[in-house]
Write a protein that holds these residues in place. Structure first.
Motif, PDB file in Angstrom:
ATOM      1  N   UNK A  51       8.960  19.068  11.802  1.00 20.10           N
ATOM      2  CA  UNK A  51       8.792  20.470  12.185  1.00 20.10           C
ATOM      3  C   UNK A  51      10.109  21.229  12.195  1.00 20.10           C
ATOM      4  N   UNK A  52      11.196  20.548  12.538  1.00 19.80           N
ATOM      5  CA  UNK A  52      12.483  21.226  12.687  1.00 19.80           C
ATOM      6  C   UNK A  52      13.440  20.982  11.528  1.00 19.80           C
ATOM      7  N   UNK A  53      13.207  19.908  10.771  1.00 20.84           N
ATOM      8  CA  UNK A  53      14.132  19.535   9.705  1.00 20.84           C
ATOM      9  C   UNK A  53      15.386  18.862  10.225  1.00 20.84           C
ATOM     10  N   UNK A  54      15.399  18.495  11.519  1.00 21.73           N
ATOM     11  CA  UNK A  54      16.586  17.930  12.151  1.00 21.73           C
ATOM     12  C   UNK A  54      16.422  16.432  12.409  1.00 21.73           C
ATOM     13  N   UNK A  55      17.554  15.725  12.432  1.00 23.67           N
ATOM     14  CA  UNK A  55      17.540  14.316  12.792  1.00 23.67           C
ATOM     15  C   UNK A  55      17.825  14.165  14.286  1.00 23.67           C
ATOM     16  N   UNK A  56      17.793  12.935  14.770  1.00 30.30           N
ATOM     17  CA  UNK A  56      17.982  12.676  16.196  1.00 30.30           C
ATOM     18  C   UNK A  56      19.338  13.165  16.691  1.00 30.30           C
ATOM     19  N   UNK A  57      20.380  12.975  15.883  1.00 28.54           N
ATOM     20  CA  UNK A  57      21.726  13.397  16.292  1.00 28.54           C
ATOM     21  C   UNK A  57      21.785  14.899  16.527  1.00 28.54           C
ATOM     22  N   UNK A  58      21.130  15.678  15.653  1.00 24.54           N
ATOM     23  CA  UNK A  58      21.150  17.135  15.813  1.00 24.54           C
ATOM     24  C   UNK A  58      20.237  17.584  16.946  1.00 24.54           C
ATOM     25  N   UNK A  59      19.090  16.909  17.107  1.00 32.35           N
ATOM     26  CA  UNK A  59      18.218  17.233  18.239  1.00 32.35           C
ATOM     27  C   UNK A  59      18.944  16.999  19.562  1.00 32.35           C
ATOM     28  N   UNK A  60      19.827  16.009  19.582  1.00 30.84           N
ATOM     29  CA  UNK A  60      20.547  15.675  20.813  1.00 30.84           C
ATOM     30  C   UNK A  60      21.428  16.817  21.292  1.00 30.84           C
TER      31      UNK A  60
END
Length: 427
Positions: free
Chosen positions: A81-90
């Motif tokens: 949904x966001x196009x982001x990985x875990x590192x960026x979500x953090x």
């Protein structure tokens, strides 16, 4: 004069994946299956296999892998949904500087497993082929850098390898399982085998769930390429429920029939030594390249650089040095311990996305985030403490407690702010 590489050239380590670069469910499914086809997972299955009767063993493996698949799918949905990985979500969950904590934990765990896989390949190849012991270190160096080639290329390289390796591994596994079932005397023979060890059901589910939960937390590195949330969920469940489930089942069957959990030892016992070496190579390569790719993505966020390819090579070098120094022998217990502290990261991220941001992250390039998001960090600490002290299924406890803690802290904080605003307004 050197220029900063474009996001596309480096697989978007610091930005969302644009929709025109998204992949199909089959593409991601192959990559994720290659990732979950991991030798260490078989050993976990072997520990379960000698502790239960056949029907109970199947139940434990099904429950453990289903829970792992649902956990990874939840994060995968957000990534798509966001196009982001875990590192960026953090960054949204823990803050600009606070996110570096998760980068370090995730990155160090992955490079530790990379060291283990590199050493394992070299040591077993020497053992199985009768090479001189002196060849072990040169082989570690060779495999340490060879395994990272497809990760250096990026998602495309991982997919190319998986297209070849995954079908080949499935065929090899099918042949081996067929022989194992025959050697056991068929289904009736498997059902008649009695367990030789003891383990509680909760401990067994913890083992199955926890062995690969670090990988599940970082599967967002590929599910962010999904065309939709549904695509990400299907691909993730395919890999972590079915793929990881197959690996644990192989280990469990091997432990039951041959008293061996590793697919290579099983194939040697079945007279398939050459196929066993091929299986080992494919099995480790498809996990190793994903592992060092994970390290690179976490590393890019840690030092805020788009040069994923350079960080990939650096990660391979670090993993190779760890392998050569023999540190892989004592890294495993520490990495398994870290498995207790990794799931709460995913729990807080999911609560942050669904409860805190109401399923809509702001634009990462324009939003100003705090250095430390204390509700997120506090919830992570609470979840980690609960997991570490829990006598029950520790990783699952960590996820649930972390997510619940964040939600409660957020609701209470908002209520306090509203009450203060009312008081100030009355004054």
């Amino acid at each position: 004069m050197t220029t900063e590489p474009t996001p596309k050239e480096q697989d978007y380590p610091l930005s969302p994946v644009p929709m025109d670069q998204r992949k199909s469910v089959w593409s991601m499914g192959l990559v994720l299956l290659g990732f979950t086809f991991f030798t260490a997972t078989m050993w976990a299955g072997g520990s379960v296999g000698v502790a239960f009767d056949f029907s109970t063993m199947l139940m434990v493996l099904a429950v453990g892998n289903l829970l792992l698949g649902l956990y990874a799918a939840g994060l995968g949905y957000i990534a798509a949904k966001t196009g982001l990985n875990t590192a960026l979500m953090s960054r949204f969950t823990f803050g600009e500087l606070g996110s570096k904590l998760s980068d370090f934990i995730l990155g160090f765990t992955q490079i530790g497993w990379y060291a283990w896989g590199t050493a394992t390949m070299a040591i077993l190849l020497v053992k199985l082929t009768g090479m001189p012991e002196g060849m072990t270190t040169p082989l570690m160096v060779l495999f340490g850098f060879a395994f990272c080639v497809t990760a250096f290329i990026g998602y495309q390289g991982l997919e190319w390898l998986s297209r070849v390796a995954v079908p080949a591994m499935i065929i090899l596994v099918a042949v081996s399982m067929s022989i194992a079932t025959s050697d056991a005397g068929g289904l009736s023979g498997l059902l008649a085998i009695t367990p030789t060890n003891e383990m509680s059901v909760a401990a067994a589910i913890t083992l199955v769930f926890g062995t690969f939960v670090s990988g599940g937390t970082q599967a967002t590195n590929w599910t962010r390429f999904a065309k939709s949330g549904k695509t990400a969920v299907i691909a993730t469940l395919l890999a972590f429920f079915l793929g990881n489930g197959l690996m644990t089942l192989i280990g469990a069957l091997g432990a039951l029939v041959y008293q061996q959990a590793d697919i290579v030892d099983i194939m040697v016992a079945q007279g398939l030594a050459t196929l066993g070496i091929l299986m080992l190579f494919l099995n480790l390569w498809t996990t190793q390249d994903n592992t060092v790719y994970n390290f690179a993505v976490a590393g890019c966020n840690l030092i805020r650089t788009r040069r994923r390819k350079s960080v990939t090579i650096a990660g391979a070098a670090i993993g190779t040095v760890l392998a050569v120094l023999g540190m892989y022998e004592w890294l495993i217990p520490f990495l398994v311990l870290l498995g207790t502290f990794i799931p709460p990261i995913g729990g807080v991220i999911m609560a942050s996305y669904f409860v805190g941001y109401k399923r809509q992250y702001p634009d990462l390039t324009t939003v100003t985030l705090p250095a430390f998001n204390f509700p997120g960090l506090a919830a992570y600490a609470i979840g980690s403490a609960a997991a570490y002290t829990s006598p029950w299924i520790a990783p699952i406890v960590g996820v649930l407690v972390a997510a619940l803690s964040y939600s409660i802290i957020l609701v209470v904080s908002e209520a306090v702010r509203e009450r203060k605003a009312q008081v100030m307004g009355a004054i």
